[in-house]
Design a protein around this motif. Structure first.
Motif, PDB file in Angstrom:
ATOM      1  N   ASP B 166       0.849  -1.194   0.000  1.00  0.00           N
ATOM      2  CA  ASP B 166       0.000   0.000   0.000  1.00  0.00           C
ATOM      3  C   ASP B 166       0.889   1.250   0.000  1.00  0.00           C
ATOM      4  N   LEU B 167       0.368   2.334  -0.547  1.00  0.00           N
ATOM      5  CA  LEU B 167       1.130   3.591  -0.578  1.00  0.00           C
ATOM      6  C   LEU B 167       0.225   4.746  -0.194  1.00  0.00           C
ATOM      7  N   LEU B 178       2.088   5.445   7.165  1.00  0.00           N
ATOM      8  CA  LEU B 178       1.631   4.333   6.343  1.00  0.00           C
ATOM      9  C   LEU B 178       2.799   3.740   5.552  1.00  0.00           C
ATOM     10  N   ALA B 181       5.050   1.767   7.861  1.00  0.00           N
ATOM     11  CA  ALA B 181       4.443   0.476   8.217  1.00  0.00           C
ATOM     12  C   ALA B 181       4.509  -0.490   7.039  1.00  0.00           C
TER      13      ALA B 181
END
Lengths: 426, 426
Positions: B166-167, B178, B181
Motif C-alpha cells: 500500500d502507498l 503508512l 508500516a
C-alpha cells in the motif's frame, strides 16, 4: 422568465441567463422522466416540489441560515461525515455533478479522458450555474479516485474555500488510522469554520439526525422487495438524490410518510409497476441529478429497478453509526467504524462490494444486475468485469454498460437493455 | 532459430514461438533505434551486450542464483525498496511493461481505457513471454494509480505469488506512517521469503549497493549538461532502463566506466550530437523497454534529450538513502525519508515534481520540455496541463504529448515534435 429568486442568484454570482437555460432543461427533463410515470405514490408530491425548487427555496433556506450565522458546506462524496457538520448546526449539501455544462471551458482544464461526473462539477462552477457551490462557506474534496484527487488541485485555484480530505486505499490498520486522523482533522476544520465546539452531545445529535435519514431510506428500500414494487426505481433514485441536499429532518419525515403509503400499497398488492415486471438491480457509479438516462431507459422498457448499489443509493446510505459513545473520541471511533465499511471501488481489495451486490439482489429479488459505469471511471470499470463474472457464475444474469451524460448513446443503451430484459423474462 | 536458452525458457513456461517473435522484433528495433546512432561512446558496448542478452544471460544468472538458494523478486514500480531485497542477497528486477502483447487476451481482463503499461504487464504474462515474471519467487504490486491498484486484484488470480504494497496519497504525517508500516511489512515478507533475517549491517550493505547505482546515474546525468551532450538521450534512457534488471554492482561499474569516457569527451568538446543541437527535457510517464518511440522521434529530428524526469530516469533514481543508522529501525526511517521524496503524480498536491522539472531544465540547460503521457494515465494527464502552464509562464517552451505503444501515431508525433523544435531554434 423572471424568477422570485433572481436577486438571490445574482448575489451568489450565477450567470442568470445560463442558469435559466439549465432550469428549463432540468424542468423539461423532470416532467418527461418523472411526471409521466403511472401509479406514482402521492407521497412523491413532496419530492416533485423539492425538485421544482431545487435551486430556489432550498438555496433560500441556506442563504437565510447563513444570514443567521449558520454555515453551509458542500461536498462531492459520501465519505464526508455529515454527522460532524450537523453537530455544529451547519448544513452539508451535495454539489451539482450530474450534467454537462461549459464543456469547452472544462476541456481547457481537465484531460479529455476525465469522467463526466468530474467534468460536470467543473462545468457547473465554470458556467456559474450551481447556487450550492457558490453559496458554500467551505467545499470538501476527498482523495477517492485519481481523477477527483488530482482534479481538486485545479479546483483549488477556482474556489476560495476548498478543503481536501485524504482517504485510505486499503482497509488495513494503517488505513483505519488514516481515516480516523482525517475525520479528527475535519472535525477541527468544521469547528474552526463554524465557531462551534463539538462536544459529545452535539455529535450524538448529528448522528441521530443522519441515522434517522438512513433508517428512513432503509425502510424505503426494504419495501421494494414486494412484487409489484410499490415505487419505481426512478422515484427511489430521485429520493436518494434529494437526500444529498434537502433539509435532513424534513426529508426523513417525508420519506417515512411515503413509506406509510407504500406499506399500505404492498398490503393491497398495489404497485407502481405491473406485477411480474422484470426486476433489475442497478450497480456501479453514482447517479447525480439530473443523470436519469439509464434508469429511465430501463423502466421505459418495462422493467422495475428494485435497488441501487451506488453511492447515491445503498452504498452511500446503509450502516448506522453507533451513537452510544460518551466522549467525542469514542463517537469518532464509531464514526470511523461506520464509514470504513463503505465499499467504494477505490479500496483494494474490495470483496465487500460484491457481497453487497449479491445480498441486495437476493433481498430485493432481482432477476438481473445492470452494472453501470461512467466512461473513464477506472475504479468501477476495473471492478465491472469481476463483478459480472462472479454474478454470472452464481446464475444471476448481469449486463455491463458504460456511458456518460450525453444522449448520443441512448438508442444503443436501449437496445442492449431490451435484449437483456428479454433474456430475463425467458 | 534455436537458442542456447531454449531449455531454460521452456522450463520457465515461456511460449517459445511467441517469445522468439518478441526477440526478433526487439532485436530489430534495437538495431534500428540504437546501433545506427552516430558518435556512440564505446562504453555503450556493455549495454548493447546486456540488451542482446536481455532474456538470456541475465535470466540464466537469476535462475542459477535460485538454484543456489537465492530469491528473485519482480516489481513494477520505483517505490519497492531494492535496499531491503539486496539486504537478503536476493535480486529485484523490473518486470516487462514496455510493449503490447496478447492484446485480445488482455482486453478480456482489463477495461479498454487502461494505459498501455498496465496492459503490457498483463500481455507479457498472458502471452508467456516474460522470463522475469515467470522466474520471480515473489511479485510486488503497489497501490500507486487506480489502474495499477485495481489491476493487481485481477493479476493476483494470474500469478501465484503477488504481494501488494500500500502507498500513501498525501505527504502527511499519516501518509509517512503508512509508508513506514508498509516498508516494515515488506521487510518482514522478504525475510520470510528468503529465510534471511535482516540486521543493520545487511540493510546498510543493501543501501550501499543501491546508493552506488544512484550515484553513478547522477554522475551520468550531470555530464549531459555539456554542449555538445556527450551521450544521446536514447542511450541515457537505455541505461536507466537496464538499471531495473541488471546486476547492480556490475551495472554501477559499467556506468562509471562510461562516465570516465564521457568526462574525457566533455573535456575535448566531443559529443554524441552536434554542438548547438536543440536541448530537450523529457518529463512524464515512465518508458520501459522497448518503449523508445518518442525519444527516437525527438533525436531523429536533430534534438538531444538532456534529461528524463521520469521513474525510468531521475524521478526514480535521485536522492540517496542516509545509511548511517545503527539499527534496522533507524535505517528504515532513513529509507522512508528517501522514498517519501519520490514525486510521483499519485501524490496530491505534488509541487515537488514541478520544482524538479524546473531544476532539471536549468541544470541540463534544456531549451524546452516535452511532457509525455501514456493515454489513460490519469495522474500524469492531470498534472500535464498545470506543468505546461507553469513552465510557459517562466518562458520555458513546453509541449504536451499523449501516446501509447502503437506506431500508428508516429507520423503525427513527428510533425508535432518537429514544429516544437523549430520554435526552440528561433
Amino acid at each position: 422568465m423572471a424568477s422570485p429568486y433572481d436577486a438571490m442568484w445574482q448575489e451568489l454570482g450565477l450567470d442568470l441567463a445560463a442558469h435559466e437555460q439549465l432550469l428549463q432543461v432540468l424542468g423539461g427533463g423532470y416532467q418527461q422522466v418523472f411526471l409521466g410515470q403511472p401509479n406514482r405514490p402521492a407521497g412523491m408530491d413532496y419530492f416533485n416540489f423539492v425538485m421544482s425548487e431545487v435551486h430556489g427555496l432550498r438555496v433560500k433556506e441556506l442563504v437565510e441560515a447563513q444570514a443567521a450565522g449558520k454555515k453551509v458546506i458542500g461536498s462531492f462524496c459520501v465519505f464526508v461525515p455529515e454527522e460532524v457538520v450537523r453537530a455544529t448546526g451547519a448544513t452539508l449539501v451535495g454539489l451539482c455533478t450530474g450534467a454537462d455544462f461549459a464543456a469547452e471551458e472544462v476541456d481547457k482544464l481537465l484531460p479529455r479522458n476525465t469522467c463526466a461526473l468530474i467534468k460536470s462539477a467543473f462545468g457547473f462552477k465554470l458556467g456559474k450555474i450551481c447556487p450550492f457551490i457558490e453559496a458554500a462557506d467551505m467545499i470538501v474534496g476527498e482523495n477517492t479516485c485519481d481523477g477527483k484527487k488530482k482534479a481538486y488541485e485545479t479546483m483549488g485555484k477556482m474556489v476560495p474555500n476548498l478543503y481536501v480530505m485524504d482517504l485510505p486505499q486499503v482497509k488495513s490498520d494503517q488505513g483505519r488510522a488514516l481515516l480516523k486522523a482525517e475525520f479528527a482533522r475535519f472535525l477541527k476544520a468544521v469547528e474552526d469554520l463554524t465557531g462551534v465546539t463539538i462536544d459529545a452531545a452535539k455529535l450524538r445529535e448529528g448522528m441521530r439526525i443522519v441515522n434517522d435519514k438512513r433508517k428512513a431510506l432503509a425502510r424505503l428500500n426494504a419495501l421494494r422487495a414486494a412484487d409489484p414494487a410499490p415505487i419505481s426505481g426512478l422515484d427511489a433514485l430521485l429520493i436518494n438524490q434529494v437526500a444529498f441536499y434537502d433539509d435532513p429532518i424534513r426529508f426523513t419525515g417525508s420519506v417515512n410518510a411515503l413509506c406509510d403509503e407504500l406499506e399500505a400499497r404492498v398490503a393491497d398488492g398495489q404497485g407502481a409497476m405491473e406485477k411480474g415486471a422484470p426486476r433489475v438491480l442497478l450497480s456501479g457509479c453514482p447517479m447525480a441529478v439530473p443523470n436519469w438516462k439509464l434508469p429511465w431507459i430501463i423502466e421505459q422498457a418495462g422493467a422495475v429497478i428494485v435497488g441501487e448499489e451506488s453511492c447515491v443509493g445503498e452504498r452511500g446510505a446503509r450502516n448506522l453509526v453507533d451513537d452510544s459513545g460518551q466522549s467525542v473520541d469514542e463517537l469518532l471511533e464509531a464514526l470511523v467504524d461506520r464509514y470504513f465499511q463503505v465499499d467504494c471501488a477505490i479500496f483494494t481489495p474490495n470483496p465487500q462490494r460484491l457481497a453487497h451486490v449479491e445480498q441486495m439482489a437476493a433481498a430485493y429479488k432481482a432477476q438481473g444486475v445492470i452494472h453501470y459505469c461512467l466512461q473513464f471511471c477506472q475504479p468501477y470499470q476495473m471492478e465491472a468485469l469481476p463483478v459480472e463474472q462472479a454474478l454470472k457464475a452464481q446464475g444471476l444474469p448481469a449486463l455491463r454498460l458504460e456511458t456518460d451524460y450525453s444522449q448520443e448513446d441512448a438508442g444503443q443503451l436501449q437496445t442492449r437493455v431490451e435484449a437483456f430484459l428479454e433474456m430475463l423474462e425467458k
